[in-house]
Design a protein around this motif. Sequence first.
Motif, PDB file in Angstrom:
ATOM      1  N   UNK A  31       0.820  -1.203   0.000  1.00 17.00           N
ATOM      2  CA  UNK A  31       0.000   0.000   0.000  1.00 17.00           C
ATOM      3  C   UNK A  31       0.860   1.262   0.000  1.00 17.00           C
ATOM      4  N   UNK A  32       1.949   1.250   0.758  1.00 15.34           N
ATOM      5  CA  UNK A  32       2.851   2.408   0.790  1.00 15.34           C
ATOM      6  C   UNK A  32       3.426   2.702  -0.592  1.00 15.34           C
ATOM      7  N   UNK A  33       3.794   1.663  -1.317  1.00 19.35           N
ATOM      8  CA  UNK A  33       4.331   1.846  -2.671  1.00 19.35           C
ATOM      9  C   UNK A  33       3.253   2.401  -3.603  1.00 19.35           C
ATOM     10  N   UNK A  34       2.044   1.887  -3.472  1.00 23.28           N
ATOM     11  CA  UNK A  34       0.939   2.382  -4.299  1.00 23.28           C
ATOM     12  C   UNK A  34       0.701   3.868  -4.033  1.00 23.28           C
ATOM     13  N   UNK A  35       0.727   4.263  -2.773  1.00 27.43           N
ATOM     14  CA  UNK A  35       0.532   5.679  -2.434  1.00 27.43           C
ATOM     15  C   UNK A  35       1.649   6.543  -3.006  1.00 27.43           C
ATOM     16  N   UNK A  36       2.885   6.070  -2.913  1.00 30.96           N
ATOM     17  CA  UNK A  36       4.008   6.858  -3.415  1.00 30.96           C
ATOM     18  C   UNK A  36       3.960   7.003  -4.934  1.00 30.96           C
ATOM     19  N   UNK A  37       3.530   5.954  -5.620  1.00 30.75           N
ATOM     20  CA  UNK A  37       3.445   6.018  -7.076  1.00 30.75           C
ATOM     21  C   UNK A  37       2.251   6.845  -7.544  1.00 30.75           C
ATOM     22  N   UNK A  38       1.237   6.951  -6.686  1.00 34.38           N
ATOM     23  CA  UNK A  38       0.039   7.710  -7.059  1.00 34.38           C
ATOM     24  C   UNK A  38       0.238   9.210  -6.885  1.00 34.38           C
ATOM     25  N   UNK A  39       1.189   9.597  -6.033  1.00 32.17           N
ATOM     26  CA  UNK A  39       1.483  11.021  -5.820  1.00 32.17           C
ATOM     27  C   UNK A  39       2.986  11.246  -5.967  1.00 32.17           C
ATOM     28  N   UNK A  40       3.517  11.099  -7.185  1.00 30.49           N
ATOM     29  CA  UNK A  40       4.957  11.235  -7.403  1.00 30.49           C
ATOM     30  C   UNK A  40       5.448  12.647  -7.128  1.00 30.49           C
ATOM     31  N   UNK A  41       6.725  12.748  -6.776  1.00 34.10           N
ATOM     32  CA  UNK A  41       7.310  14.045  -6.441  1.00 34.10           C
ATOM     33  C   UNK A  41       7.275  15.020  -7.604  1.00 34.10           C
TER      34      UNK A  41
END
Length: 364
Positions: A187-197
């Motif tokens: 889930x953490x990876x999904x969140x990071x990929x959904x809101x990229x820097x």
Amino acid sequence: MFYDLIQDRNEGFDFGSEVDFDAYLLVNHDEQVTVYEQIAEKLGLHDKKRPHVMKPTKFITEHQDSGSKADVVLIDEAHLLWTQGKQSYRGKNQLKDILELAEVVVAVFDPLQVLAGNQYWSKDQLRELKERAGKENVINLSQQMRIDSDGPAEEWIRTLVDEGRVDPIPSNDRYSIDIFDSPQALHEVIRSKSTPDDDSVVEKGLSRLIATYDWKFSSGKTRPQDSDTWDVTIGDFRLPWNNQAKYSRAERHLSWAERDSTVDEVGSIFTIQGFDLNYAGVILGPSVKLRNGRIVFDSSASQNPNVINKRTMIVDGETEKIDVSEDLLRNQLNVLLTRGVRGMGIYAVDDELRTALREAASQR
């Protein structure tokens, strides 16, 4: 395809006047029909007064009532059509009904994506369908266009789904397959990929969690005793199934994966079927196990009533209840593992399967 069909046969399409060419685009999927309606309206192919994009039951009912026959019907995801009656559909087979209500039917059909007993076709029925179309009208599509792979990732997925074998995960491919030890990490990876820097348009909003239908869900008013939502729960991990939140008016017009808030939900096979994700976070629940080195499917662990319930069919002239759960659960796995365009992460609830996947990742 539908746009070209209309343009070629009916230049200057005017919904306010009589037209000689009557064509329809049908799909038995709530989210997809909404998306197709929006696209068709922008292209001038559909409006509320003269709808040409709709669900199959609406098309069947209207044309049976009027006695009219369409020129061409294009059906996307034709494997989602019902092959038995339901409360909202009193017929016996939607595709057969549509064939009687149109001069020409073009059906995009994948038997490996049938997910429910009320969509099931036996091998004999599929053979009869092909014979009715005629050999010259059966076009086999063999290339997977969604997955951005050089080939090894596709082969790995097909081996897992079709042969039930967990091979070493390929490293010589631009498509990424990642294995996770916990749903929280996935889930953490999904969140990071959904809101990229970098706020990348390619990435944003197109990474979501999806799961096998192994946790209870009801679309009715009933709610579980300990929660306001039906949730996917694994130990301390808990997230709601899709489409239970009160979305804003703007979000309601978007498909599930495009809504920002759904990064904290889990998509079902029925919501995600037919859609693409940039990166898919796949949770394999207890219905998918590994035993004696092979994938096995446990229908007793599924919460999908259309999988658990046996299908009533005519076999050699006799009515029988047939257990088709293994085929349906294998198709569910196929759909989930082919949603990601550029990659996917996998977490398996079953200990043996999770261990095998971890070992397969370490061998690349």
